[in-house]
Write a protein that holds these residues in place. Structure first.
Motif, mmCIF file in Angstrom:
data_model
loop_
_atom_site.group_PDB
_atom_site.id
_atom_site.type_symbol
_atom_site.label_atom_id
_atom_site.label_comp_id
_atom_site.label_asym_id
_atom_site.label_seq_id
_atom_site.Cartn_x
_atom_site.Cartn_y
_atom_site.Cartn_z
ATOM 1 N N PHE A 176 -59.397 -11.972 -1.718
ATOM 2 C CA PHE A 176 -58.465 -11.570 -2.763
ATOM 3 C C PHE A 176 -57.377 -12.616 -2.968
ATOM 4 O O PHE A 176 -56.886 -12.787 -4.095
ATOM 5 C CB PHE A 176 -57.863 -10.190 -2.475
ATOM 6 C CG PHE A 176 -58.768 -9.079 -2.916
ATOM 7 C CD1 PHE A 176 -58.825 -8.703 -4.248
ATOM 8 C CD2 PHE A 176 -59.592 -8.433 -2.013
ATOM 9 C CE1 PHE A 176 -59.659 -7.683 -4.662
ATOM 10 C CE2 PHE A 176 -60.420 -7.421 -2.419
ATOM 11 C CZ PHE A 176 -60.468 -7.045 -3.740
ATOM 12 N N SER A 189 -63.056 -10.421 -12.411
ATOM 13 C CA SER A 189 -62.677 -10.490 -10.995
ATOM 14 C C SER A 189 -63.489 -9.530 -10.136
ATOM 15 O O SER A 189 -63.758 -9.816 -8.970
ATOM 16 C CB SER A 189 -61.183 -10.230 -10.819
ATOM 17 O OG SER A 189 -60.842 -8.939 -11.272
ATOM 18 N N VAL A 241 -65.583 -10.715 -6.824
ATOM 19 C CA VAL A 241 -65.460 -10.116 -5.488
ATOM 20 C C VAL A 241 -66.838 -9.779 -4.942
ATOM 21 O O VAL A 241 -67.165 -10.100 -3.793
ATOM 22 C CB VAL A 241 -64.556 -8.866 -5.516
ATOM 23 C CG1 VAL A 241 -64.658 -8.093 -4.209
ATOM 24 C CG2 VAL A 241 -63.121 -9.257 -5.800
#
Length: 117
Positions: free
Chosen positions: A114, A8, A12
């Protein structure tokens, strides 16, 4: 957008990198413009060489970015009492307002990124 790496943190960085210039295009700005504005926000006064040192790029690159920001009224040059030939750069009122808007847009973008992860 599908990213090969499932970490993750990587996603991002990938997503932010892929949209960094896109959300600034509305104001006809680039990520380089944004970076210089951040160093001057809200009332910082820095010379081009000082900005280059913080940004870790060449003074010439910063000078080009500063010239562009001055041309559109987002920063202004002030006398530098310690160096006659190297003015201090400072955000104009318009520059501060523009940067505050950029930060609000970034907050919304970060929330969206997010939410998608």
């Amino acid at each position: 957008m599908t990213v090969a790496n499932t970490d993750s943190r990587y996603q991002v960085i990938w997503l932010m990198g892929s949209v960094a210039d896109d959300y600034l295009k509305e104001d006809q700005l680039t990520a380089a413009h944004r970076a210089v504005m951040e160093f001057l926000y809200p009332h910082e006064r820095l010379s081009v060489p000082a900005i280059a040192g913080k940004y870790r790029v060449s003074r010439q690159h910063v000078q080009v970015v500063v010239n562009e920001l001055r041309a559109i009224g987002l920063i202004r040059a002030l006398p530098n009492p310690q160096h006659k030939r190297s003015a201090l750069m400072r955000l104009s009122e318009l520059g501060r307002a523009t940067f505050e808007e950029i930060r609000r847009n970034e907050s919304a973008l970060i929330d969206k990124v997010f939410a998608e992860l």
